[in-house]
Design a protein around this motif. Structure first.
Motif, PDB file in Angstrom:
ATOM      1  N   GLN A  21       0.837  -1.204   0.000  1.00 21.92           N
ATOM      2  CA  GLN A  21       0.000   0.000   0.000  1.00 21.92           C
ATOM      3  C   GLN A  21       0.867   1.248   0.000  1.00 21.92           C
ATOM      4  O   GLN A  21       1.676   1.450   0.881  1.00 21.92           O
ATOM      5  CB  GLN A  21      -0.911   0.005   1.239  1.00 21.92           C
ATOM      6  CG  GLN A  21      -1.952   1.112   1.202  1.00 21.92           C
ATOM      7  CD  GLN A  21      -2.852   1.023   2.407  1.00 21.92           C
ATOM      8  OE1 GLN A  21      -2.394   0.915   3.519  1.00 21.92           O
ATOM      9  NE2 GLN A  21      -4.146   1.091   2.177  1.00 21.92           N
ATOM     10  N   THR A  23       1.287   5.422   0.176  1.00 17.91           N
ATOM     11  CA  THR A  23       0.579   6.483   0.887  1.00 17.91           C
ATOM     12  C   THR A  23       0.949   7.840   0.311  1.00 17.91           C
ATOM     13  O   THR A  23       2.004   8.006  -0.304  1.00 17.91           O
ATOM     14  CB  THR A  23       0.922   6.469   2.388  1.00 17.91           C
ATOM     15  OG1 THR A  23       2.330   6.659   2.536  1.00 17.91           O
ATOM     16  CG2 THR A  23       0.508   5.155   3.023  1.00 17.91           C
ATOM     17  N   ALA A  38     -11.701  11.848   3.832  1.00 17.39           N
ATOM     18  CA  ALA A  38     -11.876  10.480   3.329  1.00 17.39           C
ATOM     19  C   ALA A  38     -12.623  10.485   2.012  1.00 17.39           C
ATOM     20  O   ALA A  38     -12.270   9.771   1.066  1.00 17.39           O
ATOM     21  CB  ALA A  38     -12.617   9.638   4.370  1.00 17.39           C
ATOM     22  N   GLN A  42     -11.393   9.274  -1.573  1.00 16.57           N
ATOM     23  CA  GLN A  42     -12.150   8.044  -1.839  1.00 16.57           C
ATOM     24  C   GLN A  42     -11.626   6.864  -1.032  1.00 16.57           C
ATOM     25  O   GLN A  42     -11.384   5.766  -1.544  1.00 16.57           O
ATOM     26  CB  GLN A  42     -12.145   7.717  -3.340  1.00 16.57           C
ATOM     27  CG  GLN A  42     -12.808   8.812  -4.139  1.00 16.57           C
ATOM     28  CD  GLN A  42     -13.078   8.414  -5.577  1.00 16.57           C
ATOM     29  OE1 GLN A  42     -12.932   7.257  -5.933  1.00 16.57           O
ATOM     30  NE2 GLN A  42     -13.463   9.363  -6.389  1.00 16.57           N
ATOM     31  N   VAL A  43     -11.434   7.108   0.251  1.00 14.30           N
ATOM     32  CA  VAL A  43     -11.103   6.056   1.212  1.00 14.30           C
ATOM     33  C   VAL A  43     -12.095   6.176   2.356  1.00 14.30           C
ATOM     34  O   VAL A  43     -12.949   7.062   2.368  1.00 14.30           O
ATOM     35  CB  VAL A  43      -9.656   6.196   1.738  1.00 14.30           C
ATOM     36  CG1 VAL A  43      -8.644   6.030   0.615  1.00 14.30           C
ATOM     37  CG2 VAL A  43      -9.448   7.544   2.430  1.00 14.30           C
ATOM     38  N   THR A  44     -12.010   5.306   3.354  1.00 10.35           N
ATOM     39  CA  THR A  44     -12.915   5.379   4.498  1.00 10.35           C
ATOM     40  C   THR A  44     -12.220   6.071   5.659  1.00 10.35           C
ATOM     41  O   THR A  44     -10.982   6.065   5.748  1.00 10.35           O
ATOM     42  CB  THR A  44     -13.355   3.977   4.954  1.00 10.35           C
ATOM     43  OG1 THR A  44     -12.197   3.280   5.467  1.00 10.35           O
ATOM     44  CG2 THR A  44     -13.946   3.187   3.805  1.00 10.35           C
ATOM     45  N   ASP A  47      -9.734   3.899   7.267  1.00 11.08           N
ATOM     46  CA  ASP A  47      -8.417   3.798   6.631  1.00 11.08           C
ATOM     47  C   ASP A  47      -7.485   4.903   7.125  1.00 11.08           C
ATOM     48  O   ASP A  47      -6.296   4.669   7.353  1.00 11.08           O
ATOM     49  CB  ASP A  47      -8.567   3.910   5.098  1.00 11.08           C
ATOM     50  CG  ASP A  47      -9.309   2.729   4.504  1.00 11.08           C
ATOM     51  OD1 ASP A  47      -9.186   1.632   5.056  1.00 11.08           O
ATOM     52  OD2 ASP A  47     -10.013   2.927   3.503  1.00 11.08           O
ATOM     53  N   LYS A  70      -5.208   4.108  -3.220  1.00 15.46           N
ATOM     54  CA  LYS A  70      -5.858   2.880  -3.702  1.00 15.46           C
ATOM     55  C   LYS A  70      -4.962   2.141  -4.687  1.00 15.46           C
ATOM     56  O   LYS A  70      -4.176   2.734  -5.402  1.00 15.46           O
ATOM     57  CB  LYS A  70      -7.193   3.203  -4.385  1.00 15.46           C
ATOM     58  CG  LYS A  70      -8.245   3.716  -3.421  1.00 15.46           C
ATOM     59  CD  LYS A  70      -9.560   3.827  -4.130  1.00 15.46           C
ATOM     60  CE  LYS A  70     -10.660   4.244  -3.176  1.00 15.46           C
ATOM     61  NZ  LYS A  70     -11.960   4.289  -3.809  1.00 15.46           N
ATOM     62  N   ASN A 356     -13.226  -5.192   6.033  1.00 16.91           N
ATOM     63  CA  ASN A 356     -11.763  -5.071   6.081  1.00 16.91           C
ATOM     64  C   ASN A 356     -11.127  -6.126   6.982  1.00 16.91           C
ATOM     65  O   ASN A 356     -10.131  -6.744   6.622  1.00 16.91           O
ATOM     66  CB  ASN A 356     -11.369  -3.672   6.568  1.00 16.91           C
ATOM     67  CG  ASN A 356     -11.658  -2.605   5.536  1.00 16.91           C
ATOM     68  OD1 ASN A 356     -11.641  -2.875   4.333  1.00 16.91           O
ATOM     69  ND2 ASN A 356     -11.931  -1.398   5.975  1.00 16.91           N
TER      70      ASN A 356
END
Length: 630
Positions: A21, A23, A38, A42-44, A47, A70, A356
């Protein structure tokens, strides 16, 4: 009760898959929240908290956050908005990418013109259009106001404020009117203005052809045929606002690829064919809300069960699902089932953490959650892996998502199936509609223009003369009744019974009508007129049905409710589809099934998404039983 607190559920531990992943960093601006950040990337929120455990929900300006990037996507900060690029990975599809970034097919292809000529290829770098650029082309969403709705209830339903609703619909500021066609989001579709051709720019020219409307075609079926929304079709053909008429010449896009799918799929009894021997994985996300039950210091468990209808519904569904799981085990089906507490309310759930933490991206099917918006959230989270998510109980139309399957036919589908059945019998269709039911009248005019409205007297009743003047000899005359007014129902029934000596007549309702069940309405007349209606479930008197009910009663000491039967039917149907050496999606596209009381006939929605069109047409027979009309 014993299922909820005592039974041991074998929870399958999915193999851990480690993803590399990357960052990026984000400097917090004044007033920003974790949720807003978020959404931007487009992440939660989960995350972000995972990479920044010391950060609280109330952010300090100039704080630098680590943001997960992503897989396959690069996010580059650019003057307060994010430009996103996506590198196409193996097995990815346009649908998957569009759903991942919540962009339309048209917007994605406009930003990447080579997709029209070259198609999607592994290794391509796509530009994902920003939300600001897409805002002007956002598809309009409308809502037709029905009786008893308020501005507050409509705004709450769509997650907007009353002020936003009134801003888009200034006509409702003084008050709300039943039947109003409200714009909820997006911009109203207007005729396109001629584009001025600029030097060095080639302006695409839209090509159109002419189509002649055929019998039985409706605005809905035509929009599906030409892959347009009903609003877009009416922009091209303003005369459609007055209804669809046979022989009309419509302006439609040239070289249209018709999207018509057979409305009569062949039903099949599925048997296990899993020759590969690989084990399938099913996850159930059910709202037990155990923490709330255990934390309730005011009510005992018994008291809560007596009062909490939602918990009872959940336990009934679960009991039916358990019986399906037991049946699969008896048949020796290689299926592992995991059951999770979705801890959901109408607007919140625990699904993001469950997905998750338990790697549900590896599941073959997910059943649940119960609330529509939570099922949609689960489908979005699992869309990249293309995991089918079945919404088992909601009747809401919802947002179309490619991997979401609505297991319960919507009210519109029930009505459409009823009218399609009457047309298949070459029936003469009439409708007696209360003047107060403006939305029903509007629906009939827009979607069922071949249905004739019976004129009412000044007092809102039906006269035998008016009704008989519209009946046709030698054909079945279906009279659709839409009113809760007892006197109106009585006069309609009396007029129909008096016409039976010279005409074939049958009474039809589109949804349950409590007035028909009251003592004021003579039940024998309903039987005489063979009252007919569409239904999601049917009565089951088969040997298999009796065996099922006896087994359920033996285990649970009660007869199965409709929720318990749905729990069994949805779960068992999903299991058998996975045993066909095909994916759930492949079987849903080609095979329809019928379990004990529910049908599963999945069709693609207008655009994307999957709706169940498995509907029974039932009627009261002369032997006082309810039967399926053929």
């Amino acid at each position: 009760m014993k299922y909820f607190f005592a039974i041991w559920i074998p929870v399958i531990l999915f193999t851990n898959v480690v993803f590399s992943q990357e960052t990026i960093t984000h400097k917090v601006e004044r007033g920003e929240t974790i949720t807003e950040i978020a959404k931007k990337y487009q992440v939660t929120p989960y995350d972000i908290h995972k990479l920044n455990p010391d950060v609280q929900d109330k952010l300090k300006p100039r704080t630098v956050l680590l943001i997960p990037s992503k897989a396959g996507a690069k996010v580059i900060a650019n003057q307060n908005q994010a430009e996103i690029k996506h590198k196409v990975l193996p097995k990815e599809t346009l649908y998957g990418i569009e759903k991942k970034y919540n962009v339309s097919d048209a917007d994605l292809k406009k930003a990447n013109p080579f997709l029209e000529t070259d198609g999607l290829q592994i290794g391509q770098e796509l530009i994902i259009p920003s939300k600001n650029k897409m805002k002007s082309s956002e598809k309009a969403v409308y809502h037709d106001v029905v009786a008893k709705e308020t501005k507050y209830s409509i705004a709450k339903k769509y997650g907007i404020t009353i002020a936003e609703l009134e801003k888009k619909n200034p006509d409702i500021v003084p008050g709300l009117t039943v039947g109003s066609h409200l714009l909820i989001k997006g911009n109203p579709i207007l005729p396109q203005k001629a584009t001025v051709k600029q030097e060095g720019i080639i302006t695409p020219v839209n090509k159109y052809s002419t189509y002649e409307v055929k019998p039985k075609e409706t605005l809905y079926s035509l929009s599906k045929m030409f892959n347009l929304s009903q609003e877009e079709l009416m922009v091209l053909n303003p005369e459609l606002k007055n209804g669809v008429e046979i022989g009309m010449l419509l302006k439609v896009p040239a070289n249209t690829v018709f999207l018509k799918v057979s409305e009569n799929k062949v039903y099949a009894d599925l048997t296990a064919k899993n020759n590969s021997g690989d084990r399938k994985k099913i996850a159930l996300l059910l709202p037990f809300n155990v923490s709330k039950v255990e934390g309730d210091t005011v009510h005992s468990v018994i008291e809560r069960l007596k009062k909490d209808k939602f918990l009872n519904m959940t336990l009934d569904f679960y009991a039916g699902a358990l019986l399906a799981i037991d049946s699969a085990r008896t048949l020796g089906l290689p299926i592992d089932v995991s059951v999770f507490d979705s801890e959901e309310t109408k607007y919140n759930s625990n699904i993001a953490a469950i997905i998750n933490d338990n790697k549900l991206q590896n599941a073959d099917v997910v059943i649940g959650p119960f609330y529509q918006n939570n099922a949609e959230a689960a489908a979005r989270l699992l869309s990249v892996a293309n995991v089918p998510v079945i919404s088992p109980l909601s009747k809401d139309e919802g947002v179309p998502i490619a991997n979401l399957y609505q297991a319960v036919p919507s009210n519109d589908i029930l009505k459409s199936k009823m009218f399609d059945f009457m047309r298949s019998k070459n029936g003469n269709m009439l409708a007696v509609v209360d003047k107060k039911k403006v939305s029903v009248i509007q629906y009939l005019k827009q979607n069922q223009p071949d249905v004739k409205l019976v004129p009412l007297n000044d007092n809102g009743t039906v006269s035998a003369e008016n009704l008989k003047s519209m009946l046709v000899a030698g054909r079945m005359n279906y009279v659709v009744l839409e009113t809760a007014n007892t006197w109106m129902i009585k006069t309609t029934i009396t007029s129909m019974v008096s016409a039976m000596s010279n005409y074939l007549v049958q009474l039809v309702v589109l949804e349950p009508n409590e007035t028909l069940d009251s003592d004021e309405i003579n039940f024998s007349n309903l039987v005489k007129l063979k009252l007919m209606y569409p239904s999601v479930i049917k009565e089951d008197s088969s040997v298999e049905g009796v065996v099922f009910e006896n087994k359920f009663r033996k285990i649970n000491s009660i007869s199965p409710s409709d929720y318990a039967i749905r729990g069994f039917d949805v779960t068992f149907d999903a299991m058998m589809r996975l045993m066909q050496n095909k994916s759930f999606e492949e079987t849903a596209n080609t095979i329809s099934t019928q379990q004990f009381k529910n049908k599963f006939e999945y069709h693609k929605k207008e655009g994307i998404g999957n709706a169940n069109k498995g509907v029974y047409i039932l009627y009261y027979d002369s032997d006082l039983t309810v039967k399926v009309a053929n």
